[in-house]
Design a protein around this motif. Structure first.
Motif, mmCIF file in Angstrom:
data_model
loop_
_atom_site.group_PDB
_atom_site.id
_atom_site.type_symbol
_atom_site.label_atom_id
_atom_site.label_comp_id
_atom_site.label_asym_id
_atom_site.label_seq_id
_atom_site.Cartn_x
_atom_site.Cartn_y
_atom_site.Cartn_z
ATOM 1 N N UNK A 99 -1.938 0.894 1.747
ATOM 2 C CA UNK A 99 -1.028 0.640 0.742
ATOM 3 C C UNK A 99 -1.065 -0.788 0.321
ATOM 4 N N UNK A 100 -0.948 -0.996 -0.967
ATOM 5 C CA UNK A 100 -0.976 -2.106 -1.646
ATOM 6 C C UNK A 100 -0.063 -2.538 -2.912
ATOM 7 N N UNK A 101 0.321 -3.789 -2.921
ATOM 8 C CA UNK A 101 1.176 -4.313 -3.877
ATOM 9 C C UNK A 101 0.488 -5.106 -4.938
ATOM 10 N N UNK A 158 2.262 -0.878 -7.655
ATOM 11 C CA UNK A 158 1.855 -0.551 -6.264
ATOM 12 C C UNK A 158 0.755 0.599 -6.190
ATOM 13 N N UNK A 159 0.161 0.801 -5.186
ATOM 14 C CA UNK A 159 -0.810 1.861 -5.037
ATOM 15 C C UNK A 159 -1.273 2.052 -3.502
ATOM 16 N N UNK A 307 -3.327 -7.034 7.830
ATOM 17 C CA UNK A 307 -3.023 -7.667 6.362
ATOM 18 C C UNK A 307 -4.146 -7.837 5.714
ATOM 19 N N UNK A 308 -4.134 -7.565 4.605
ATOM 20 C CA UNK A 308 -5.316 -7.585 3.524
ATOM 21 C C UNK A 308 -4.966 -8.630 2.542
ATOM 22 N N UNK A 309 -5.851 -9.281 1.756
ATOM 23 C CA UNK A 309 -5.420 -9.869 0.547
ATOM 24 C C UNK A 309 -6.619 -9.748 -0.531
ATOM 25 N N UNK A 334 -4.007 -10.097 -8.280
ATOM 26 C CA UNK A 334 -4.212 -9.818 -7.050
ATOM 27 C C UNK A 334 -3.265 -8.889 -6.639
ATOM 28 N N UNK A 335 -3.725 -8.751 -5.200
ATOM 29 C CA UNK A 335 -2.651 -7.803 -4.386
ATOM 30 C C UNK A 335 -2.707 -8.088 -3.000
ATOM 31 N N UNK A 336 -1.594 -7.413 -2.209
ATOM 32 C CA UNK A 336 -1.459 -7.697 -0.673
ATOM 33 C C UNK A 336 -1.459 -6.271 -0.235
ATOM 34 N N UNK A 337 -2.202 -6.092 0.724
ATOM 35 C CA UNK A 337 -2.454 -4.748 1.300
ATOM 36 C C UNK A 337 -2.191 -4.474 2.740
ATOM 37 N N UNK A 338 -1.848 -3.317 3.286
ATOM 38 C CA UNK A 338 -1.548 -3.219 4.591
ATOM 39 C C UNK A 338 -2.401 -1.876 4.950
ATOM 40 N N UNK A 339 -3.267 -2.060 5.957
ATOM 41 C CA UNK A 339 -4.166 -1.055 6.362
ATOM 42 C C UNK A 339 -3.495 0.085 7.508
ATOM 43 N N UNK A 340 -3.850 1.061 7.435
ATOM 44 C CA UNK A 340 -3.256 2.032 8.240
ATOM 45 C C UNK A 340 -4.283 3.137 8.563
#
Length: 340
Positions: A99-101, A158-159, A307-309, A334-340
């Motif tokens: 999920x990312x912003x 977001x997405x 945590x991903x950039x 740019x975006x900030x993502x969180x893997x799951x």
């Protein structure tokens, strides 16, 4: 003499009789012996054939047993290899979900200047009338702003990514196929327009509303002047001042191909995706939605744990215009993502 002859003949006859009996017994004995020999030979041959048949049956049973055992062994080995491969490389692992912003800069190829609902009825250079008052009406105070609806914008949204395959459906190792869904908001312009009301019966009936030449003066609640009529440029402008914000909402659904699964740095691309755009204010044809195609590319880096950039660039190609509004344009940010 006669008696001797009879005696000799009797002895001879007796001898012949005994000899014949002995020969007959010997012949019978010889025939029985041959019969028994022949029977014994036949029995022996049958026994040999039976033994050979039993040996052949035993050999066939042994071959069948060994073949079945070999087939079972091969199946067991194949199943074990498949299990080991599945353990070592699970299909469509969920660890690639994200999920990312997002946020950044957007620009449409065309602006919305001159649309009826953006600025065409405003006294700010947007294409509206500039002389609506009487002889004492100062219209210069209603000008000076630039038209609303520039084509530069900022956006945020977001997405999320949903992993579908770890190997491009068997075509390429370490390459994920994901389904991406995003929602984004773009704001192009927002102005407090000094809007002059259109000529209406209500305005024309107001005291002093009709000025020189029969032109309607601006009648606005809270404006300075008798009966709310703006005179001599006096202010405030009251309800003649209205804020209009030009915005666009975009929802996308796309396949995303992501490379280098074993690396922290992972580039990706979207060959083509579906996009639905919603605009505000509506177009001159009072339409607000338009479908289109999206192309995109980007990359992200696993900064720490989940945590991903990342950075991305997208271009939207819209199949048709909304009553003169063209929504072709790009986004980059740019975006900030969180893997799951």
């Amino acid at each position: 003499m006669m008696n001797k002859t009879k005696l000799v003949l009797g002895i001879a006859m007796a001898t012949l009789t005994v000899a014949g009996a002995m020969v007959s017994q010997q012949a019978v004995a010889g025939t029985k012996a041959q019969h028994h020999a022949t029977e014994a030979a036949l029995v022996s041959k049958v026994d040999v054939l039976e033994a050979q048949l039993r040996a052949m049956q035993d050999e066939v049973s042994s071959i069948r047993a060994s073949t079945a055992a070999g087939a079972d062994t091969a199946k067991v080995q194949e199943l074990d290899a498949w299990m080991q491969e599945s353990k070592a490389k699970p299909a469509a692992s969920s660890k690639y979900n994200m999920v990312f912003f997002r946020g950044g800069y957007g620009r449409n190829d065309n602006d919305r200047k001159g649309n009826i609902l953006t600025d065409a009825n405003a006294l700010n250079g947007g294409g509206g009338a500039t002389n609506i008052g009487g002889s004492g009406f100062n219209t210069s105070d209603l000008t000076g702003n630039s038209p609303n609806g520039k084509n530069d914008a900022w956006y945020f949204g977001a997405g999320f990514d949903l992993n579908l395959s770890d190997d491009l459906f068997g075509l390429m190792d370490n390459t994920n196929v994901l389904g991406e869904i995003t929602i984004g908001y773009k704001e192009f312009d927002s102005k407090d327009l000094r809007r002059a009301p259109l000529g209406t019966a209500a305005n024309d009936s107001a005291t002093g509303a009709v000025g020189a030449g029969g032109l309607t003066q601006a009648v606005c609640a809270g404006a300075t002047g008798s009966g709310g009529i703006i005179t001599n440029g006096a202010g405030p402008y009251g309800s003649c001042s209205a804020n209009v914000t030009v915005t666009q909402l975009t929802i996308t659904a796309s396949p995303k191909i992501k490379f280098m699964a074993d690396s922290k740095f992972r580039p990706w691309l979207i060959p083509a995706g579906f996009a639905m755009h919603v605009i505000s204010p509506p177009s001159d044809g009072v339409t607000v939605t338009a479908p289109g195609i999206m192309f995109a590319a980007g990359a992200d880096y696993n900064l720490w744990k989940n945590l991903y950039l990342g950075v991305d660039a997208r271009y939207h190609l819209v199949s048709n215009t909304l009553a003169g509004v063209n929504l072709d344009g790009m986004e980059a940010g740019g975006y900030v993502g969180f893997g799951f």
